[in-house]
Design an enzyme around this catalytic site. Sequence first.
Site, PDB file in Angstrom:
ATOM      1  N   LYS A  51       0.831  -1.209   0.000  1.00  0.00           N
ATOM      2  CA  LYS A  51       0.000   0.000   0.000  1.00  0.00           C
ATOM      3  C   LYS A  51       0.862   1.255   0.000  1.00  0.00           C
ATOM      4  O   LYS A  51       0.608   2.212  -0.738  1.00  0.00           O
ATOM      5  CB  LYS A  51      -0.909   0.015   1.233  1.00  0.00           C
ATOM      6  CG  LYS A  51      -1.795   1.254   1.333  1.00  0.00           C
ATOM      7  CD  LYS A  51      -2.404   1.418   2.704  1.00  0.00           C
ATOM      8  CE  LYS A  51      -1.384   1.928   3.711  1.00  0.00           C
ATOM      9  NZ  LYS A  51      -1.991   2.332   4.998  1.00  0.00           N
ATOM     10  N   ASN A  52       1.915   1.255   0.821  1.00  0.00           N
ATOM     11  CA  ASN A  52       2.753   2.449   0.950  1.00  0.00           C
ATOM     12  C   ASN A  52       3.584   2.722  -0.300  1.00  0.00           C
ATOM     13  O   ASN A  52       4.039   3.848  -0.511  1.00  0.00           O
ATOM     14  CB  ASN A  52       3.660   2.330   2.172  1.00  0.00           C
ATOM     15  CG  ASN A  52       2.882   2.403   3.473  1.00  0.00           C
ATOM     16  OD1 ASN A  52       1.801   3.000   3.520  1.00  0.00           O
ATOM     17  ND2 ASN A  52       3.405   1.791   4.524  1.00  0.00           N
TER      18      ASN A  52
ATOM     19  N   ARG B  58      -3.788  10.377   5.053  1.00  0.00           N
ATOM     20  CA  ARG B  58      -2.661  11.302   5.045  1.00  0.00           C
ATOM     21  C   ARG B  58      -1.914  11.279   3.709  1.00  0.00           C
ATOM     22  O   ARG B  58      -1.286  12.254   3.330  1.00  0.00           O
ATOM     23  CB  ARG B  58      -1.697  10.964   6.184  1.00  0.00           C
ATOM     24  CG  ARG B  58      -2.318  11.200   7.558  1.00  0.00           C
ATOM     25  CD  ARG B  58      -1.309  11.015   8.668  1.00  0.00           C
ATOM     26  NE  ARG B  58      -1.940  11.193   9.966  1.00  0.00           N
ATOM     27  CZ  ARG B  58      -2.124  12.372  10.542  1.00  0.00           C
ATOM     28  NH1 ARG B  58      -1.752  13.473   9.937  1.00  0.00           N
ATOM     29  NH2 ARG B  58      -2.703  12.454  11.728  1.00  0.00           N
TER      30      ARG B  58
ATOM     31  N   CYS C 253      -4.594   8.293   9.666  1.00  0.00           N
ATOM     32  CA  CYS C 253      -4.018   7.585  10.804  1.00  0.00           C
ATOM     33  C   CYS C 253      -3.851   8.494  12.003  1.00  0.00           C
ATOM     34  O   CYS C 253      -3.274   9.574  11.909  1.00  0.00           O
ATOM     35  CB  CYS C 253      -2.673   6.991  10.393  1.00  0.00           C
ATOM     36  SG  CYS C 253      -1.821   6.152  11.733  1.00  0.00           S
TER      37      CYS C 253
END
Length: 247
Positions: free
Chosen positions: A22-23, A92, A116
């Site tokens: 995901k990141n 974010r 988050c």
Amino acid sequence: MDKIIISGNSKLFGSIKVNGSKNAALPILAASLLSDKDLQLTNLPDLVDIYNMKKLLIEYGVKINENNNLTIFNAKNISNKIADYETVRKMRASILLLGPLLSRFKKAIISLPGGCAIGTRPIDIHLDALKKLGVNINVDNGFVKAEVKDFLKGNNINLSFPSVGATENLLMSSIFAKGETIINNAAREPEVVDLAKCLKSMGADIKGEGTNEIKIKGVLKLNESKHEIISDRIVAGTYIIAAVMLN
């Protein structure tokens, strides 16, 4: 989900496929805004943040076509430059839209991101770095309003700490900047390297990814490209630990 209940006494066996990170995927999705050519991505994870980023891109005017493991993004006809507040506040990573929008369109308005709730993660390091590329920034009523008067200018930028997000935003905002941009104290995570790999496949001139000094020379245009998102290292590590525990 408030809790996970695990019933023991079951033997683990077999093999698994580790899905995309995901990141790594989120900044690469944002990078689709940089070009009017197709960006073909494989191994995108099926997660809420990915869905929300796709939703934001669609609201900007990005066309998305999905076919099994292949997703094609085309940002040729961008009709909107303002990110939707209700979607942005959920994640974010939406701050990563600043770099591509400024790089290609010289202007961006985005609400301050949420998401988050683990501690505070100020975006000052992003904004301070972008200012050194010639971006005029004003934070007003919960919105970041950023604009470039003439063109982005390459610069020598020293990050106060190796922020992954700030490094990624700088990578994307420097693609078309005049001259060379040097990011000192850059983040070295695999996700940063994967973004750089994708950008290079699109035609960007980047050197030093994976080290604490990244150099970007501005180019005039980007090309159609295809990129496979790296697998999630945290998920892989979790399964490795489980296997070691049972050995």
